[in-house]
Design an enzyme around this catalytic site. Structure first.
Site, PDB file in Angstrom:
ATOM      1  N   ASP A   8      38.756  12.210  18.019  1.00  0.00           N
ATOM      2  CA  ASP A   8      37.870  12.106  19.170  1.00  0.00           C
ATOM      3  C   ASP A   8      38.118  13.351  20.011  1.00  0.00           C
ATOM      4  OD1 ASP A   8      40.239  11.687  20.581  1.00  0.00           O
ATOM      5  OD2 ASP A   8      39.659   9.734  21.393  1.00  0.00           O
ATOM      6  N   CYS A  65      43.686  11.292  18.236  1.00  0.00           N
ATOM      7  CA  CYS A  65      43.068  10.995  19.525  1.00  0.00           C
ATOM      8  C   CYS A  65      44.110  11.369  20.564  1.00  0.00           C
ATOM      9  CB  CYS A  65      42.619   9.538  19.618  1.00  0.00           C
ATOM     10  SG  CYS A  65      43.901   8.283  19.471  1.00  0.00           S
ATOM     11  N   THR A  67      46.571   9.623  21.893  1.00  0.00           N
ATOM     12  CA  THR A  67      47.904   9.120  21.531  1.00  0.00           C
ATOM     13  C   THR A  67      48.048   8.769  20.060  1.00  0.00           C
ATOM     14  OG1 THR A  67      47.258   6.832  21.955  1.00  0.00           O
ATOM     15  CG2 THR A  67      48.225   8.086  23.818  1.00  0.00           C
ATOM     16  N   HIS A  98      58.889   4.168   3.553  1.00  0.00           N
ATOM     17  CA  HIS A  98      59.025   2.710   3.586  1.00  0.00           C
ATOM     18  C   HIS A  98      57.700   1.964   3.576  1.00  0.00           C
ATOM     19  CE1 HIS A  98      63.400   2.577   5.283  1.00  0.00           C
ATOM     20  NE2 HIS A  98      63.263   3.424   4.278  1.00  0.00           N
ATOM     21  N   HIS A 133      60.520  -2.179  -0.839  1.00  0.00           N
ATOM     22  CA  HIS A 133      59.329  -1.974  -0.008  1.00  0.00           C
ATOM     23  C   HIS A 133      58.056  -2.463  -0.706  1.00  0.00           C
ATOM     24  CE1 HIS A 133      61.993   0.156   2.630  1.00  0.00           C
ATOM     25  NE2 HIS A 133      62.356   0.933   1.628  1.00  0.00           N
TER      26      HIS A 133
END
Length: 149
Positions: A8, A65, A67, A98, A133
């Protein structure tokens, strides 16, 4: 390797730098927008990458974006997508090793470009560990089967 990338307005400058960085590593990049810093809605761009990764039209995705959080929420709505917000080298390594994260979500307002290039490099170079995992990823796939019809 082919990576779909989008952002964005808050991640636009970072995305622009990452496109060039990935190409310098001989990675095929599909840039899905945005094309500037004018305000746009992050879901519109996260959807584009989420669909490509979900349908296996690309090997992985990168979203940026402000964050990385909003993008990750949207991307994780898609089957077969394991999107991780990554803010440092350690979380990049763990996201792949993981969780076998196939979408990296980054904050354009959290780290500078050079730090993010290191983060992306580690994510690209780290192998999924498998083993214990696998059992956990299988559980995630079962949740997807039940909830994403």
């Amino acid at each position: 390797m082919k990576i779909a990338i989008a952002s964005d307005h808050g991640g636009y400058e970072l995305k622009k730098s990452l496109v060039e960085f990935l190409k310098s590593k001989k990675i095929e990049v599909e840039d899905l927008g945005t094309e500037g810093t004018e305000s746009v809605d992050y879901p519109d761009f996260a959807i584009l990458v989420g669909e490509k990764v979900s349908l296996k039209k690309v090997d992985a995705g990168i979203l940026a974006c402000g964050t990385g959080i909003g993008m990750s929420i949207v991307a994780n709505k898609f089957k077969n997508v394991r999107a991780a917000v990554v803010a440092d080298e350690y979380t990049a390594k763990m996201a792949k090793e993981h969780n076998n994260a196939n979408v990296l979500c980054l904050g354009g307002r959290v780290r500078n470009v050079e730090e993010v290039k290191k983060i992306v490099s580690i994510w690209l170079e780290t192998a999924y560990a498998g083993g214990r995992h696998d059992r956990r990823l299988e559980k995630i796939q079962e949740i997807e089967k039940r909830n994403m019809k």
